[in-house]
Design an enzyme around this catalytic site. Structure first.
Site, PDB file in Angstrom:
ATOM      1  N   ASP A 321       0.880  -1.191   0.064  1.00 37.55           N
ATOM      2  CA  ASP A 321      -0.013   0.089  -0.067  1.00 37.55           C
ATOM      3  C   ASP A 321       0.826   1.488  -0.010  1.00 37.55           C
ATOM      4  O   ASP A 321       1.908   1.256   0.731  1.00 37.55           O
ATOM      5  CB  ASP A 321      -0.948   0.115   1.161  1.00 37.55           C
ATOM      6  CG  ASP A 321      -1.777   1.104   1.436  1.00 37.55           C
ATOM      7  OD1 ASP A 321      -2.681   1.123   0.408  1.00 37.55           O
ATOM      8  OD2 ASP A 321      -1.822   2.093   2.286  1.00 37.55           O
ATOM      9  N   GLU A 350       1.459   0.043  -5.010  1.00 33.96           N
ATOM     10  CA  GLU A 350       1.161   1.255  -5.597  1.00 33.96           C
ATOM     11  C   GLU A 350       2.081   2.479  -5.798  1.00 33.96           C
ATOM     12  O   GLU A 350       2.739   2.708  -4.574  1.00 33.96           O
ATOM     13  CB  GLU A 350      -0.188   2.066  -4.645  1.00 33.96           C
ATOM     14  CG  GLU A 350      -1.455   1.112  -4.532  1.00 33.96           C
ATOM     15  CD  GLU A 350      -2.287   1.800  -3.531  1.00 33.96           C
ATOM     16  OE1 GLU A 350      -3.559   2.092  -3.840  1.00 33.96           O
ATOM     17  OE2 GLU A 350      -1.913   2.124  -2.298  1.00 33.96           O
TER      18      GLU A 350
END
Length: 629
Positions: A321, A350
């Site tokens: 994340d 990400e």
């Protein structure tokens, strides 16, 4: 002070932090150079309120240590930390087990908890990252529907149930995943997080870390007894493995749920977090703090944690994340260490932050920073080109936008430098995670309802198919939001992180309504798995094997030439995003077999409609055609 702690004299390289159990003794070690005193409190059970206190001794490198003689199997413990005259109790950041809500850590004897045949259970065969087909799902969403046919609704054990069906005998659950053909299940956070009370049925996605090395208790049948979550988590992993499915953990090493009251900050105040020149916590995560991965002992904790999950729980992959908040050196160390444990582990994340970070730009793991590594990143360029923005009414290639052909081509080649015009951020295509939707933002079905209200429901269904057909036939790593294959809806909620089961559940009754689309996506997955030329992971191989062909506006066509055994010699793939049919001129006069049309995908040749074509073919509106010879 935090800069002083980065000096060599405070860097501890041992692999024994936490509570190391044996039948004869348990050794506790905790790195906390700046506090005044630490004691271990040992509790006989999860509901023991008194415990017994044992004072620790401070040694070299700022590591406190205690050795307790005797068998402390599966008992509970915490640290009592004295700092600046204030004494506070906290779980160990390295604890591997916990009672409900992480109130107490746990001394774990894993051998006494493991499910039968855990050590020797069969794991899926090794595949290259571009051969992976990733399916993202939340533990509760998978089974909570009243139509799921699963008994252990909202629990780890739902993933172990076989022969589950809806009331009208449509396959659900584990059997659905096997039938669909995906290779990896990506689980939204399953480490212990602090945003739900584990004693209730509260809902959250779980991007709120508390104890990084402990499975979340709300997904266990008993959150109080720390052994239950461990056994049931492993039972889930084992069931998925034995059914040919790898397990990916969504990990959040960029921030914690709280800062001042977090175990990290109690043990070494402000060290684990980034701060500005005035000592204020910085907020690159958008959640109130950001973890300082670049600091030696923080990097060690993250790497140790990844190694623990890979070794003890046999996890096959990690999705990071807000990965740009992890510094590049840390991500490369994670890649090296994880791959040394299991070369088949897939790592991706990400490539952005949640806000301005105090980590310098040149240290952030952003899009492009992954070049030449085995770390992959989400390709939001392709996502946006396919559908427009994620929450609004703007249009992309598949739903009526104009002029997106070049961006689609960049995605089809996996983001490599194919030529001076078709080039993006990767060195090799496996670095690109190709997707059109994920848990964040509107579901694909909801996006098309918002952006294309004047199209017919069937046209929007065709947009869904076309988007996934591009994802599943592009070079790179395909990623599917769980339920997209049956047109999942969240009733227009674009940020459903705490919206509960009614909004977030997979409504399995939709499978019978959209069975044709399900079979279509299943066929595309089978086609991809059958053709090595669709899963290249070398830029030179892509340039050599893939040739774009002339086609009308708002369509993209290309030919793949293969020398792999078992592949067709040639494939032609045509994606038509127009609201009308187009005529595509085939660049030779040979006879081609049609293996995908707007109705079906069949690697042996379609059963519905024309079976072959020659010289040209009509491509229906909002659809893909795939030919082979």
């Amino acid at each position: 002070m935090t800069k002083i702690l980065d000096a060599q004299e405070f860097i501890y390289n041992g692999n024994d932090l936490g509570a190391v159990y044996s039948k004869e003794n348990t050794i506790f070690k905790v790195w906390a150079p700046t506090v005044d005193k630490i004691s271990v409190i040992v509790y006989e059970s999860f509901d023991d309120c008194l415990g017994k206190k044992h004072e620790m001794i401070k040694g070299e490198k700022g590591v406190w240590e205690l050795k307790l003689i005797g068998n402390y199997k599966n008992k509970y413990y915490n640290y009592l930390v004295l700092n600046d005259g204030i004494e506070r109790e906290t779980p160990d950041i390295y604890t591997k087990g916990a009672s409900a809500n992480g109130e107490k850590g746990m001394i774990i004897d894993f051998s006494s908890i493991n499910p039968d045949n855990w050590a020797n259970h069969k794991r899926p065969a090794a595949i290259n990252r571009t051969e992976s087909i990733i399916y993202e799902i939340h533990i509760r969403d998978f089974s909570s529907s009243e139509y799921s046919g699963m008994k252990n609704k909202g629990k780890y054990l739902a993933f172990t149930e076989k022969n589950t069906k809806t009331p009208i005998d449509v396959i659900t659950g584990l059997d659905h995943l096997k039938d669909l053909g995906i290779t990896h299940v990506h689980l939204l956070p399953v480490f212990d997080f602090a945003s739900v009370d584990e004693n209730t049925e509260e809902y959250n996605w779980g991007y709120d870390p508390y104890l990084y090395n402990v499975p979340e208790g709300s997904y266990a049948t008993n959150s109080h007894d720390g052994t239950v979550r461990i056994r049931e988590f492993k039972t889930m992993v084992q069931a998925l493995h034995e059914n040919g499915i790898n397990v990916i953990m969504d990990v959040v090493y960029n921030h914690t749920f709280t800062k001042i009251n977090s175990p990290m900050d109690i043990l070494v105040p402000k060290y684990y977090y980034r701060t500005d020149d005035y000592g204020n916590y910085t907020n690159g995560s958008g959640c109130g703090n950001e973890i300082a991965s670049e600091k030696p002992m923080v990097r060690k904790f993250i790497v140790d944690s990844i190694k623990f999950w890979a070794q003890e729980y046999k996890i096959d992959g990690f999705r990071f994340d807000l990965m740009a908040l992890e510094d590049i050196a840390t991500m490369k160390e994670i890649e090296n260490q994880a791959k040394s444990i299991n070369s088949n582990i897939i790592i991706y994340g990400e490539p952005w932050t949640g806000g301005p970070s105090s980590l310098s730009q040149n240290m952030q793991m952003k899009k492009g920073s992954q070049k030449g590594t085995q770390v992959s990143v989400f390709n939001d360029d392709l996502r946006n080109a396919l559908k427009g923005d994620s929450d609004g009414a703007s249009l992309g290639f598949v739903n009526g936008g104009k002029g997106f052909e070049l961006e689609i081509k960049k995605g089809i080649v996996g983001g490599i430098k194919y030529n001076n015009d078709i080039c993006n951020f990767t060195q090799n295509p496996g670095e690109s995670i190709n997707y059109v939707s994920a848990h964040d933002n509107l579901c694909l079905y909801d996006k098309f309802e918002k952006s294309n209200p004047h199209n017919t429901p069937f046209e929007r269904e065709k947009m869904n198919r076309l988007a996934l057909s591009i994802v599943l036939t592009s070079q790179g790593v395909p990623f599917i939001q769980g339920g997209t294959e049956i047109l999942r809806t969240k009733q227009g909620n674009y940020n459903s992180y705490n919206a509960g089961d009614m909004i977030n559940k997979i409504s399995w009754n939709r499978k019978s309504v959209f069975l044709e689309t399900y079979e279509y996506i299943k066929g595309l997955i089978a086609l991809r798995k059958s053709q090595k030329v669709l899963t290249l992971d070398n830029e030179n191989d892509v340039r050599k094997s893939l040739k774009f062909l002339d086609s009308p506006c708002n369509s993209v066509a290309y030919e793949l030439t293969s020398t792999f055994a078992g592949d067709y010699d040639n494939l032609i793939i045509i994606h038509n995003a127009n609201n009308n049919e187009i005529k595509f001129i085939i660049p030779d006069t040979d006879e081609w077999i049609i293996i995908a049309n707007e109705l079906e995908v069949n690697v042996l040749g379609v059963c519905k409609g024309d079976k072959t074509c020659q010289s040209d073919i009509i491509v229906p509106a909002i659809s893909s055609i795939i030919l082979c010879k």
